[in-house]
Design an enzyme around this catalytic site. Structure first.
Site, PDB file in Angstrom:
ATOM      1  CG  HIS A 191      -0.442  14.958   3.997  1.00  0.00           C
ATOM      2  ND1 HIS A 191       0.926  15.019   3.991  1.00  0.00           N
ATOM      3  CD2 HIS A 191      -0.773  13.667   3.746  1.00  0.00           C
ATOM      4  CE1 HIS A 191       1.411  13.810   3.716  1.00  0.00           C
ATOM      5  NE2 HIS A 191       0.402  12.967   3.579  1.00  0.00           N
TER       6      HIS A 191
ATOM      7  CB  VAL B 183     -17.886  -7.435  -6.077  1.00  0.00           C
ATOM      8  CG1 VAL B 183     -18.867  -7.116  -7.219  1.00  0.00           C
ATOM      9  CG2 VAL B 183     -18.427  -6.940  -4.749  1.00  0.00           C
TER      10      VAL B 183
END
Lengths: 417, 474
Positions: free
Chosen positions: B49, B172
């Site tokens: 962008h 995790v």
């Protein structure tokens, strides 16, 4: 750069038959380029039988059918490079190819026969909603896993599309202990051969859902189920008709697409109807000296027809090498009422001999007549008890008939009142 | 004991890992999935962008404009495909056209160069297939396109080549902070200790922060569906075409990709999951036809969906947690996150980590990662040099994209190693063409089994549970 009289791209049933026919018509310097490690093409994975009924009047397996042609090619010492992919073809018949031994190399040919076959339309092309887990295969890929690699793909199966490979795989998976819950077909008729519907579905009690499609695929790592829906006459799913099947495998048999990337690269005109090249009756494309045959030209349902067509192309290529190309006097053929395409799309009146028109009808019809007409004249006609899109039709025009034609030829189907 | 632990193998974590490799730091990346780049970095628009969208003064504005300026060189070093194709925000009414002026002045305040409002005549010249209903556009010449997964994988690979480590399948489940040390545990019982914890967990960013003791981070999913068209239609548009932006984002775009496909999408629905829906796909088709009525949607080769993680602040959070020292949250990195990633990484490394750990420069750091992917783009002579050295480059496996066995073997062997069919696909494009792997998938699976020394039935599409076959036929 090496030079060859005829280069044949593809060593499947079409390429092999074309090579043999070209050789037998007097051209010995032929080279077949095959991307797989052996010739025979898709027949190698078609271990079911039913091949050769028309040609050999016996029922052979795919590999057996291929072996007959591989043997004939071997007898003639036709040079074949396997593991060789053609990267590009140019209008002047220069071919660039690649393999592990020769690297990237070019071959200049006097004539080229295109025999690349087709690919399967994938799930991706259909915009079917849902997830993208493991367990989704096109039917031909599934066939390769099962028949060539020797592995089972799953236990609970739903198949979308009733093309011949899908039907064959419904039976194959069942024989290996899987449960095929349904074969869905978005059309009101099957695109497969009648004998396959009977032998692969009916005999095993596998339900065929016509006018149905898969509207969602579920599953995280592995497919867990599919939702199917009935479709309306515009093939749009109808709300409220959903049915759910828990399954671990989904097969797609939703159409074959001729692999014409090389053809397009050489700017050879294609027919939007067949998605193959526009050809004359000798299977010469609109680029002189480049011929096409087999599934890259039109999707066949019987390999017997592939062989027949490839022999025409092989003879055409040999003639081109030996005699060059003469002045053409073309007449167009078109599909009329209830017919979806006709091949060849052009007939050269300057070439002697009968012309066999191949075509497909656009729906299932009973008690009907197929016709070839030119202007006011009817050139050929045949009554049919039943005609279906899944079975290729033919009409033969005698050489005297072809000579007399001056207007485009239309092939159509008339229903009996 | 690691100096830095990066949680999340997306483009933000990947570029940070690479930036940290420029210093003498002991660094590791932990990725929950079987491969890196499996979350939002895998499935997004791939747009670089220009930077006119973001509100002035936000992190989004700052990092977008900086990242845009870095992208070309960044991709060149990593051998990643990038193209400065320019963006067009297309207006369909006079009202929208006046909104473009606002967008332009915002962009200029953000530091975007070259913005220009153009009329229909110029727009037609730039994009002949644009709708007759278009009235003008904002042209952003600095807009570009990049391959998002290539960029992510290359950044991580380059970091690993320079000493960083990677653990995959590391889900995790517990984080303990003992004094100045984080102790991180995975579901399968592995344990990693480190000083600085950099949370780049995307959609899991809130969960990771909470496990570390900071429950202030809220991350929500927004799903976007896409349709991809065959390369045959690749020149249908050449710029990236946007509608005027709405509150939900930049809306459906129509763009060329760096691989010369046409990409249309995304939708924006606030939910999780990467499944496509009939309604979503229909919406994309309708919207994209508003932009280009003759768009060859019949040339679709696949459709897919990705998830963007956004947070309630509606800006990137790139800061040390106020509750947990040494926990650096990089979350809520929705669009323009891909563009911003190199700039975010530089900021995190230089302004946060370096100031805390005062590391020495890694003099041996090699920024270059030139893969010999894109074999098909080499000259015949260069191809032959490669084939002579390694004959597997002479064997085409993926016919649609012309990908060789050599490239596939390389993807399996180099950093970060590919261990599934989809991992090979993201690295080489094998299976991304018009047959969607119909021909090459069994062959790729066979090469994977051989190179990894595993059974064919253990080869997966994308990690454990996605095995391609169930058992050998007796």
């Amino acid at each position: 750069m090496r030079n060859c009289d005829i280069v044949i791209i593809g060593g499947g049933p079409a390429g092999l038959a074309a090579a043999i026919a070209a050789y037998d018509n007097g051209v010995k310097n032929i080279l077949i380029l095959e991307r797989e490690e052996r010739t025979g093409g898709i027949l190698n994975q078609c271990i079911h039988n039913g091949f050769g009924l028309t040609r050999f009047k016996e029922s052979l397996s795919g590999p057996e059918y291929a072996a007959r042609f591989i043997e004939e090619a071997k007898k003639r010492n036709i040079e074949t490079l396997v593991g060789t992919t053609v990267l590009s073809l140019s209008k002047d018949k220069t071919i660039t190819a690649i393999n592990s031994t020769d690297g990237v190399f070019t071959v200049k040919a006097k004539a080229v026969v295109l025999a690349m076959g087709c690919r399967e339309r994938s799930r991706g092309a259909l915009n079917i909603a849902g997830t993208r887990p493991a367990g989704i295969y096109s039917a031909g890929t599934a066939q390769k896993y099962v028949n060539i690699k020797g592995y089972l793909l799953g236990k609970e199966v739903v198949i979308l599309g009733s093309g011949d490979i899908g039907l064959i795989m419904a039976r194959r998976m069942t024989l290996e202990g899987a449960k095929v819950h349904a074969v869905c077909e978005i059309m009101p008729y099957s695109s497969g051969l009648k004998r396959n519907i009977v032998q692969c579905l009916d005999d095993f009690g596998i339900p065929l859902y016509l006018n149905h499609t898969i509207t969602r695929i579920d599953g995280d790592n592995r497919v867990s189920g599919v939702e199917i829906s009935r479709v309306d006459e515009n093939k749009k799913p109808i709300a409220g008709t959903q049915k759910y099947f828990h399954c671990d495998t989904v097969l797609f048999s939703v159409g074959l697409i001729p692999e014409n990337e090389l053809t397009k690269g050489a700017d050879i005109p294609l027919s939007p109807r067949t998605r193959g090249a526009v050809v004359y009756q000798n299977r010469e494309t609109l680029i002189g000296g480049i011929f096409a045959c087999g599934n890259v030209l039109q999707v066949h349902d019987l390999v017997d027809f592939v062989s027949e067509e490839a022999e025409i192309a092989g003879r055409g290529a040999a003639d081109y090498v030996l005699c060059g190309s003469g002045e053409k006097s073309p007449i167009d053929t078109t599909n009329g009422r209830n017919v979806s395409y006709v091949l060849p799309q052009k007939i050269d009146k300057n070439v002697a001999g009968d012309v066999k028109l191949f075509f497909r009808v656009s729906n299932t019809f009973r008690n009907c007549t197929v016709k070839a007409v030119s202007g006011e004249k009817t050139l050929a006609t045949r009554k049919k008890k039943i005609a279906a899109p899944g079975e290729m039709e033919t009409l033969t025009l005698g050489s005297n008939v072809v000579e007399s034609v001056s207007e485009p030829i239309t092939v159509l189907l008339e229903e009996e009142n | 004991m690691y100096d830095c632990i990066v949680i999340g193998g997306g483009v933000v974590g990947g570029t940070i890992l690479r930036e940290l490799a420029k210093y003498k730091l002991h660094t590791i990346m932990l990725e929950k999935q079987s491969d890196v780049c499996m979350g939002q970095s895998r499935a997004n628009s791939g747009i670089v962008h220009a930077g006119y969208d973001a509100l002035c003064g936000t992190n989004k504005a700052k990092f977008n404009v900086a990242g845009n300026k870095m992208m070309k060189e960044y991709c060149a070093e990593l051998g990643v495909k990038y193209r400065n194709n320019g963006s067009l925000v297309v207006a369909f009414s006079d009202e929208e056209k006046s909104a473009l002026k606002e967008l332009k002045s915002r962009g200029e305040k953000n530091g975007v160069d070259g913005l220009k409002v153009i009329g229909i005549k110029e727009l037609k010249k730039m994009e002949p297939n644009i709708s007759e209903k278009a009235v003008g556009a904002l042209f952003a010449p600095t807009g570009g396109i990049v391959c998002p997964y290539e960029l992510t994988i290359a950044a991580i690979g380059n970091a690993m080549d320079n000493g960083a480590e990677l653990l995959t399948d590391f889900d995790v489940v517990r984080i303990e902070k003992r004094g100045e040390t984080f102790d991180i545990f995975s579901k399968d019982g592995r344990e990693v200790k480190g000083k600085m914890l950099i949370n780049c967990a995307g959609l899991g960013g809130g969960k990771i922060a909470a496990l570390a003791g900071d429950d202030s981070v809220r991350v929500m999913p927004r799903k976007g569906e896409y349709i991809l068209l065959d390369r045959e239609s690749g020149n249908f548009v050449s710029h990236t075409l946007f509608f005027a932006p709405t509150k939900l984002g930049k809306g459906v775009l129509v763009s060329q990709t760096v691989d010369n496909n046409i990409l249309v999408g995304p939708t924006a629905v606030e939910c999780d999951g990467t499944d496509t829906t009939a309604d979503g796909l229909k919406y994309i088709m309708e919207k994209s036809r508003e932009m280009c009525p003759n768009l060859p949607l019949y040339n679709t080769i696949t459709s897919f969906a990705g998830v963007r993680a956004f947070c309630d602040r509606h800006d990137f959070i790139i800061e040390e947690s106020a509750k947990v020292g040494n926990l650096i949250n990089c979350v809520g990195i929705e669009s323009p996150g891909l563009t911003s990633a190199p700039a975010i990484a530089k900021y995190v490394a230089e302004e946060i980590i370096c100031k805390r750990l005062l590391p020495e420069k890694n003099e041996k750091f090699n920024p270059v990662r030139k893969p010999d992917y894109f074999f098909k783009n080499l000259s015949a002579k260069d191809k032959n040099v490669l084939i002579k050295r390694n004959p597997s480059y002479g064997k085409i496996v993926c016919r649609c994209e012309q990908i060789t066995e050599g490239e596939i073997i390389r993807a399996i062997k180099e950093n970060p190693p590919a261990r599934s069919v989809d991992a090979v696909k993201r690295r080489t494009r094998s299976g991304m063409g018009r047959c969607q792997g119909g021909f090459c998938q069994p062959q790729v699976a066979e090469i994977l089994a051989r190179e990894l020394g595993v059974l064919f039935e253990d080869v997966t599409k994308s990690g454990i549970g996605s095995e391609l076959v169930t058992e050998k036929i007796k």
